[in-house]
Scaffold this motif. Sequence first.
Motif, PDB file in Angstrom:
ATOM      1  N   GLU A 275       0.737  -1.143  -0.131  1.00 43.50           N
ATOM      2  CA  GLU A 275       0.075  -0.159   0.021  1.00 43.50           C
ATOM      3  C   GLU A 275       0.884   1.289  -0.159  1.00 43.50           C
ATOM      4  OE1 GLU A 275      -4.383  -0.966   1.984  1.00 43.50           O
ATOM      5  OE2 GLU A 275      -2.518  -1.355   3.273  1.00 43.50           O
ATOM      6  N   LEU A 276       2.129   1.273   0.670  1.00 42.72           N
ATOM      7  CA  LEU A 276       2.817   2.434   0.634  1.00 42.72           C
ATOM      8  C   LEU A 276       3.238   2.815  -0.818  1.00 42.72           C
ATOM      9  CD1 LEU A 276       4.226   4.926   2.136  1.00 42.72           C
ATOM     10  CD2 LEU A 276       6.083   3.264   2.799  1.00 42.72           C
ATOM     11  N   GLY A 277       3.842   1.631  -1.381  1.00 38.82           N
ATOM     12  CA  GLY A 277       4.368   1.776  -2.734  1.00 38.82           C
ATOM     13  C   GLY A 277       3.323   2.338  -3.705  1.00 38.82           C
ATOM     14  N   ASN A 278       2.218   1.731  -3.436  1.00 34.11           N
ATOM     15  CA  ASN A 278       0.986   2.315  -4.183  1.00 34.11           C
ATOM     16  C   ASN A 278       0.616   3.766  -4.163  1.00 34.11           C
ATOM     17  OD1 ASN A 278       0.711  -0.401  -5.361  1.00 34.11           O
ATOM     18  ND2 ASN A 278      -0.972  -1.052  -4.023  1.00 34.11           N
ATOM     19  N   ALA A 279       0.649   4.055  -2.898  1.00 27.21           N
ATOM     20  CA  ALA A 279       0.407   5.536  -2.648  1.00 27.21           C
ATOM     21  C   ALA A 279       1.426   6.359  -3.341  1.00 27.21           C
ATOM     22  CB  ALA A 279       0.234   5.378  -1.049  1.00 27.21           C
ATOM     23  N   LEU A 280       2.623   6.081  -3.053  1.00 24.78           N
ATOM     24  CA  LEU A 280       3.598   6.781  -3.464  1.00 24.78           C
ATOM     25  C   LEU A 280       3.842   7.080  -5.003  1.00 24.78           C
ATOM     26  CD1 LEU A 280       6.760   5.367  -1.483  1.00 24.78           C
ATOM     27  CD2 LEU A 280       6.015   7.772  -1.380  1.00 24.78           C
ATOM     28  N   ASN A 281       3.036   6.018  -5.568  1.00 26.48           N
ATOM     29  CA  ASN A 281       2.794   6.136  -7.205  1.00 26.48           C
ATOM     30  C   ASN A 281       1.260   6.630  -7.673  1.00 26.48           C
ATOM     31  OD1 ASN A 281       5.500   5.156  -8.093  1.00 26.48           O
ATOM     32  ND2 ASN A 281       4.768   3.164  -7.105  1.00 26.48           N
ATOM     33  N   ASP A 282       0.746   6.965  -6.571  1.00 30.55           N
ATOM     34  CA  ASP A 282      -0.725   7.553  -6.865  1.00 30.55           C
ATOM     35  C   ASP A 282      -0.643   9.101  -7.082  1.00 30.55           C
ATOM     36  OD1 ASP A 282      -3.695   8.123  -6.913  1.00 30.55           O
ATOM     37  OD2 ASP A 282      -3.925   6.622  -5.411  1.00 30.55           O
ATOM     38  N   PRO A 283      -1.350   9.586  -8.282  1.00 33.94           N
ATOM     39  CA  PRO A 283      -1.308  11.077  -8.533  1.00 33.94           C
ATOM     40  C   PRO A 283      -2.146  11.828  -7.526  1.00 33.94           C
ATOM     41  CG  PRO A 283      -2.182   9.953 -10.326  1.00 33.94           C
ATOM     42  CD  PRO A 283      -1.660   8.833  -9.475  1.00 33.94           C
ATOM     43  N   ARG A 284      -3.069  10.988  -6.700  1.00 32.59           N
ATOM     44  CA  ARG A 284      -4.116  11.803  -5.867  1.00 32.59           C
ATOM     45  C   ARG A 284      -3.389  11.849  -4.600  1.00 32.59           C
ATOM     46  NH1 ARG A 284      -8.852   7.637  -5.299  1.00 32.59           N
ATOM     47  NH2 ARG A 284      -6.753   6.181  -4.974  1.00 32.59           N
TER      48      ARG A 284
ATOM     49  N   GLN B 113      -0.403  26.600   1.637  1.00 31.36           N
ATOM     50  CA  GLN B 113      -0.494  25.044   1.401  1.00 31.36           C
ATOM     51  C   GLN B 113       0.340  24.327   2.100  1.00 31.36           C
ATOM     52  OE1 GLN B 113      -3.566  24.042  -0.250  1.00 31.36           O
ATOM     53  NE2 GLN B 113      -3.911  26.398  -0.256  1.00 31.36           N
ATOM     54  N   GLY B 114      -0.148  23.465   3.005  1.00 34.46           N
ATOM     55  CA  GLY B 114       0.968  22.661   3.840  1.00 34.46           C
ATOM     56  C   GLY B 114       0.759  21.193   3.402  1.00 34.46           C
ATOM     57  N   LEU B 115      -0.278  20.918   2.670  1.00 37.35           N
ATOM     58  CA  LEU B 115      -0.706  19.662   2.062  1.00 37.35           C
ATOM     59  C   LEU B 115      -0.250  19.683   0.577  1.00 37.35           C
ATOM     60  CD1 LEU B 115      -1.687  16.632   3.242  1.00 37.35           C
ATOM     61  CD2 LEU B 115      -3.918  17.397   2.599  1.00 37.35           C
ATOM     62  N   LEU B 116       0.935  18.821   0.360  1.00 37.64           N
ATOM     63  CA  LEU B 116       1.548  19.192  -1.132  1.00 37.64           C
ATOM     64  C   LEU B 116       1.364  17.946  -1.979  1.00 37.64           C
ATOM     65  CD1 LEU B 116       4.303  20.978   0.228  1.00 37.64           C
ATOM     66  CD2 LEU B 116       2.619  21.867  -0.518  1.00 37.64           C
ATOM     67  N   ARG B 117       1.758  18.109  -3.210  1.00 37.26           N
ATOM     68  CA  ARG B 117       1.809  17.200  -4.277  1.00 37.26           C
ATOM     69  C   ARG B 117       3.255  16.780  -4.408  1.00 37.26           C
ATOM     70  NH1 ARG B 117      -2.683  17.651  -7.871  1.00 37.26           N
ATOM     71  NH2 ARG B 117      -3.927  19.529  -7.483  1.00 37.26           N
ATOM     72  N   ALA B 118       3.284  15.438  -4.935  1.00 41.31           N
ATOM     73  CA  ALA B 118       4.610  14.986  -4.970  1.00 41.31           C
ATOM     74  C   ALA B 118       5.630  15.806  -5.793  1.00 41.31           C
ATOM     75  CB  ALA B 118       4.456  13.501  -5.874  1.00 41.31           C
ATOM     76  N   GLU B 119       5.360  16.531  -6.837  1.00 44.07           N
ATOM     77  CA  GLU B 119       6.071  17.279  -7.665  1.00 44.07           C
ATOM     78  C   GLU B 119       6.482  18.328  -7.112  1.00 44.07           C
ATOM     79  OE1 GLU B 119       1.671  17.706  -9.304  1.00 44.07           O
ATOM     80  OE2 GLU B 119       2.926  16.160  -8.632  1.00 44.07           O
ATOM     81  N   ASP B 120       5.576  18.859  -5.865  1.00 42.71           N
ATOM     82  CA  ASP B 120       6.205  19.877  -4.947  1.00 42.71           C
ATOM     83  C   ASP B 120       7.532  19.731  -4.137  1.00 42.71           C
ATOM     84  OD1 ASP B 120       3.999  21.895  -5.662  1.00 42.71           O
ATOM     85  OD2 ASP B 120       2.904  20.830  -4.137  1.00 42.71           O
TER      86      ASP B 120
END
Length: 320
Positions: A37-46, A67-74
């Motif tokens: 699940e962690l790996g799946n979440a790390l690859n999930d754009p949501r 904004q303190g809740l960020l996206r992976a690209e941030d």
Amino acid sequence: MSVSLFDHNAPHGEASRLVAFSTNRLDRRSEHRDESELGNALNDPRTRYFGIAQGRLAFRIDGETPQGLLRAEDLAGFEPQTDNAILIGWDLKEAPHIAVPLAMAADDLPEPFKAIDTRSVYRQGLLDEETLGAYALGTSLVAWALANRFCGACGNPMTPESGGYRRKCQSCSHTVFPRTDPVAIMLAIDEARDRCLLGRSPHFPPGMYSCLAGFIEPGETMEDAVRRETLEESGISIGRVRYHATQPWPMPHSLMIGVYAEATSFDIDPDTTELEDCRWFDRNETEAMLANVLGEDKASAPPPGAIAHRLMRDWLDWKR
């Protein structure tokens, strides 16, 4: 008419819901996870992230609302340590939330990002209540994970499991789980004179007084910790103890257990190594302090959201 054990005459609902860090609505699923699940979440754009740099939360500050809740690209350029990332839960839309430590130093984050300490995040209202509660979980777990990178039994590296909710030594199989440090925080009351006991620590903001507090020690009940800490810090003896509310306190991973304590002695003999001042305040003085939160011109109270503020406020407002 029957009376329930759970009835009370409070002017509001559960007091613990009125303090900061307590409104986390994420579905943790901590007991029902598989290792994918962690790996799946790390690859999930949501997926949304709390990026934590040296104990401070990374914010994007380029609009009206930080904004303190960020996206992976941030976080991509901030050296996120995904080996120590923790899947803290899922929101109502099934979007995963991850807390991840950043290798980049807090002061080196480039514009428009800034790392802000937890106390300031709370006091400045930089996150809504639900996000603040989720962040409390995330930063507490990251602090725990970073303090348990190596096995306490044999010294070998620990590997995260269950999305980071436990850590296991691959050499000797010693397993550790997230910790919470219990702290008793008490408002001692002199009922006959209708006054409360408050102290001032040297590290408090100017003018601020608060409830006495201390860690509950191994082999000690919460009630006895209240009696011991109050006597040690103020010289005041305590009789009965009544539970009131709790507050998660993610600095780094404590649980504040708030109580009212019945004073049975009244002459203050403070521990000057712990307290700069300690004294009794009547109801009018306490009301004035609550109206002067963190003011510097006279005695003031901790800010709303602090469990000490809640204890003081409810002492004034609750019916006997």
